[in-house]
Design a protein around this motif. Structure first.
Motif: not given
Length: 261
Positions: A235-239
């Motif tokens: 969820d914290d990642a760009s993708y």
């Protein structure tokens, strides 16, 4: 050519030019899991860095154009990988008869939770999927050995390299990989014959060590300058994706041995 040793040049040499990493050893047989992959005999393999928000779909033309622009167009072109990681962050490692190169970024992690929340997919229904852009992610690994590998040993080296990549990424980032990882392995058909490449063999053990060091070093190069930060979760990642669906477990049926006639 001889095996690598302390202070020697890599048996699989590499140069960086205009966002392209070219790895070279004459008359190598490669096995690639990347775009347009499979087995191929060529002098070179390439890792090509793509810009942010890259959305090209004409991959063959794009790769050809990038190699031409970098002055590699006249080479014996072989397999090519694409990455969102800057080629300046590529790192290599060598051990015995093996050399490995890696570029590593984790903007698009692929998590595999061991206690997924989904229900078993007993009917074998198709699962929702998504196509991830490269952005600043992707872990590409290229492994070359001076040994001549049996067909099964070359294929197994892909598994050995992927396992080492996943173990290193788990230790360093908490994720086993990204949505767009790829591995290329190569061997010298004229080298000393080797039948097996498992983790207990010379080639397998050297591959594990090289992949670990190259991936770890590339991660450090990519993230230490502060431009990018490691995501703490999908969820914290760009993708990224998390495989939360459960598969239905079953035991194969028993069949009696037919009577001999």
């Amino acid at each position: 050519m001889t095996d690598d040793g302390p202070g020697s040049d890599p048996a699989y040499d590499a140069v960086r030019r205009d966002g392209v990493l070219r790895i070279t050893r004459p008359d190598t047989e490669w096995l690639s899991t990347g775009w347009n992959g499979g087995r191929e005999r060529a002098d070179c393999v390439y890792n090509v860095s793509v810009p942010d928000d890259w959305e090209r779909t004409d991959l063959e033309q794009y790769v050809d154009d990038r190699l031409e622009r970098a002055g590699f167009g006249g080479d014996d072109s072989g397999p090519a990988l694409l990455t969102g990681v800057d080629i300046e962050d590529a790192r290599g490692a060598r051990c015995g008869p093996v050399t490995a190169y890696a570029t590593a970024g984790i903007s698009n992690p692929a998590a595999l939770p061991m206690d997924p929340e989904g229900k078993p997919d007993a009917e074998g229904d198709s699962l929702p999927g998504r196509v991830s852009t490269l952005e600043a992610g992707t872990v590409n690994v290229v492994v070359g050995t001076t040994r001549a590998l049996a067909p099964g040993a070359l294929a197994n080296l892909v598994a050995v390299a992927a396992e080492a990549k996943a173990a290193t990424l788990l230790a360093e980032t908490g994720f086993p990989g990204t949505t767009t990882d790829a591995v290329v392995v190569g061997h010298d058909p004229a080298g000393e014959s080797v039948e097996f490449t498992g983790s207990a063999t010379e080639v397998g053990a050297a591959t594990r060590a090289c992949v670990r060091e190259a991936v770890r070093a590339s991660l450090q190069a990519h993230y230490d300058d502060g431009e990018f930060s490691l995501p703490e979760s999908v969820d914290d990642a760009s993708y990224g994706v998390s495989t939360d669906v459960r598969a239905a477990v079953f035991q194969p049926s028993v069949e009696s041995v037919p009577n001999e006639r």
